[in-house]
Design a protein around this motif. Structure first.
Motif, PDB file in Angstrom:
ATOM      1  N   ILE A  22     104.970 132.513  97.542  1.00 36.47           N
ATOM      2  CA  ILE A  22     103.850 132.355  98.497  1.00 36.47           C
ATOM      3  C   ILE A  22     102.710 131.630  97.785  1.00 36.47           C
ATOM      4  CG2 ILE A  22     104.442 134.451  99.803  1.00 36.47           C
ATOM      5  CD1 ILE A  22     102.181 135.895  98.319  1.00 36.47           C
ATOM      6  N   SER A  23     101.771 131.196  98.596  1.00 36.54           N
ATOM      7  CA  SER A  23     100.610 130.501  98.033  1.00 36.54           C
ATOM      8  C   SER A  23      99.534 131.507  97.656  1.00 36.54           C
ATOM      9  CB  SER A  23     100.041 129.502  99.056  1.00 36.54           C
ATOM     10  OG  SER A  23      99.512 130.206 100.178  1.00 36.54           O
ATOM     11  N   ILE A  24      98.604 131.107  96.804  1.00 36.65           N
ATOM     12  CA  ILE A  24      97.491 131.964  96.407  1.00 36.65           C
ATOM     13  C   ILE A  24      96.639 132.284  97.639  1.00 36.65           C
ATOM     14  CG2 ILE A  24      95.350 132.067  95.052  1.00 36.65           C
ATOM     15  CD1 ILE A  24      97.782 132.414  93.367  1.00 36.65           C
ATOM     16  N   HIS A  25      96.520 131.310  98.554  1.00 41.24           N
ATOM     17  CA  HIS A  25      95.705 131.517  99.764  1.00 41.24           C
ATOM     18  C   HIS A  25      96.291 132.644 100.606  1.00 41.24           C
ATOM     19  CE1 HIS A  25      94.535 130.774 103.990  1.00 41.24           C
ATOM     20  NE2 HIS A  25      93.341 130.423 103.429  1.00 41.24           N
ATOM     21  N   PHE A  70      98.264 135.048  99.543  1.00 41.44           N
ATOM     22  CA  PHE A  70      98.162 136.307  98.783  1.00 41.44           C
ATOM     23  C   PHE A  70      96.768 136.921  98.931  1.00 41.44           C
ATOM     24  CE2 PHE A  70      97.012 138.387  94.748  1.00 41.44           C
ATOM     25  CZ  PHE A  70      97.913 139.434  94.769  1.00 41.44           C
ATOM     26  N   LEU A  71      95.746 136.076  98.882  1.00 41.57           N
ATOM     27  CA  LEU A  71      94.367 136.585  98.975  1.00 41.57           C
ATOM     28  C   LEU A  71      94.008 137.051 100.385  1.00 41.57           C
ATOM     29  CD1 LEU A  71      92.536 133.881  96.787  1.00 41.57           C
ATOM     30  CD2 LEU A  71      93.095 136.247  96.155  1.00 41.57           C
ATOM     31  N   ASN A  72      94.778 136.607 101.364  1.00 41.78           N
ATOM     32  CA  ASN A  72      94.445 136.971 102.748  1.00 41.78           C
ATOM     33  C   ASN A  72      95.398 137.998 103.346  1.00 41.78           C
ATOM     34  OD1 ASN A  72      92.109 135.074 103.769  1.00 41.78           O
ATOM     35  ND2 ASN A  72      93.472 133.760 102.544  1.00 41.78           N
ATOM     36  N   PHE A  73      96.167 138.688 102.475  1.00 39.28           N
ATOM     37  CA  PHE A  73      97.045 139.740 102.994  1.00 39.28           C
ATOM     38  C   PHE A  73      96.230 140.819 103.672  1.00 39.28           C
ATOM     39  CE2 PHE A  73     100.796 138.929  99.935  1.00 39.28           C
ATOM     40  CZ  PHE A  73     101.459 138.218 100.915  1.00 39.28           C
ATOM     41  N   GLN A  74      96.791 141.314 104.827  1.00 36.74           N
ATOM     42  CA  GLN A  74      96.175 142.431 105.530  1.00 36.74           C
ATOM     43  C   GLN A  74      97.252 143.435 105.900  1.00 36.74           C
ATOM     44  OE1 GLN A  74      93.893 141.088 108.910  1.00 36.74           O
ATOM     45  NE2 GLN A  74      92.614 139.682 107.704  1.00 36.74           N
ATOM     46  N   GLN A  75      96.807 144.651 106.197  1.00 41.59           N
ATOM     47  CA  GLN A  75      97.749 145.692 106.582  1.00 41.59           C
ATOM     48  C   GLN A  75      98.533 145.259 107.816  1.00 41.59           C
ATOM     49  OE1 GLN A  75      95.959 149.505 107.127  1.00 41.59           O
ATOM     50  NE2 GLN A  75      97.845 150.510 107.725  1.00 41.59           N
TER      51      GLN A  75
END
Length: 330
Positions: A269-272, A274-279
């Motif tokens: 996956i991209s860093i973007h 990964f940083l925007n993961f949500q429940q």
């Protein structure tokens, strides 16, 4: 060949034959004549070279142990090494040692007979000097040892019994005991004069003093263990020790804990993202649902496995071993 001729000797021989000074037929006749070797029955050899080498091997080990023991007790430089191992009549051994020396008589249970250890006066008195707080120099002593000096010697060589026991343990289990302490060899009439004995000579250095320690082993001691003094026995004995060590190592390895990991899947996956993961977000793995999992040991792929449950716990069942993964590393 008993003797190898130099090139000059070969040239001289050929020259003598060519000039007629020497007859080749006579040389051939002398060569064919039966040679007679004188045999001294008083010095009958009762041990083979193979057995003598085994005795030497035992006492090389003993010399190393004795070096460590004396160095620790005397807190001085000590070096002991095997110089020679010979078989001679007991009478010859007694004649070869000084009239004034130190003799220890060891019992060798369960073997019959007694082992005699002769400590040359140079070494004996250097050892005594060091025990009494000196530098370990050789001292000149005309009279007999005092009771205190005898006690010091006996205590020292009683402590050294462990080294003798350990050195002989490769062939036979013995319990050496210092039975007698003597200064005059003439009083050591424990063995028949013509009896064959093995004499192990140890060159001994204590500080700056050098001398000899001689160990006299009568035939009666060695007779029961002669079969064990062969190369075949030593090789077989070492083989048994190797098998025992292998078995012990195998048992220890079986109890070793290792880290296992069952890899459910992987993805990129991209860093973007990964940083925007949500429940509630779902990550799609590269692992097909019907494909086996990878089971790794310390991050090294080792088995294919399938997931499941065992006694209400998440588990994996091994399907097959992964072949050839680490061949390059090996």
């Amino acid at each position: 060949m008993d003797e190898v001729l130099s090139q000059n000797e070969i040239d001289a021989l050929l020259s003598a034959i060519s000039s007629g000074e020497m007859d080749a037929d006579e040389l051939k006749k002398e060569e064919e004549e039966k040679k007679i070797r004188v045999y001294d029955f008083k010095r009958a050899l009762r041990f083979s070279k193979d057995q003598i080498r085994s005795i030497s091997r035992i006492h090389e080990n003993y010399a190393r142990m004795l070096t460590t023991f004396f160095a620790t007790q005397l807190r001085s430089y000590v070096n002991i090494s095997v110089t020679s191992v010979d078989q001679v009549p007991y009478e010859e051994f007694i004649r070869s040692i000084p009239k004034k020396t130190i003799l220890n008589l060891y019992g060798m249970e369960p073997l019959d007979g007694n082992l005699i250890m002769e400590i040359n006066p140079n070494i004996a008195y250097a050892l005594l000097d060091r025990l009494l707080g000196g530098k370990g120099s050789t001292i000149t002593k005309d009279g007999n040892l005092t009771e205190i000096e005898k006690t010091l010697f006996m205590q020292m060589f009683e402590k050294a019994e462990d080294a003798l026991r350990d050195a002989w343990s490769s062939v036979v289990e013995i319990e050496p005991v210092l039975e007698e302490f003597e200064e005059n060899p003439q009083f050591m009439q424990k063995i028949a004069p013509n009896e064959t004995v093995v004499v192990v000579s140890l060159t001994t250095v204590i500080g700056e003093t050098t001398g000899m320690i001689n160990i006299c082993i009568p035939h009666v001691i060695l007779e029961p263990i002669i079969p064990k003094l062969s190369v075949h026995y030593w090789m077989q004995s070492n083989s048994n020790k190797d098998e025992q060590a292998y078995g012990k190592m195998q048992q220890n390895l079986k109890r070793t804990e290792v880290e296992l990991k069952a890899i459910l899947g992987a993805t990129t996956i991209s860093i973007h993202d990964f940083l925007n993961f949500q429940q509630g977000d779902i990550i799609s793995l590269d692992q097909p649902i019907d494909a086996p999992l990878l089971l790794s040991i310390y991050d090294q792929p080792k088995f294919f496995a399938q997931p499941g449950k065992f006694k209400n716990k998440m588990s994996v069942q091994i399907l097959e071993e992964i072949k050839g993964v680490n061949e390059d590393d090996e």
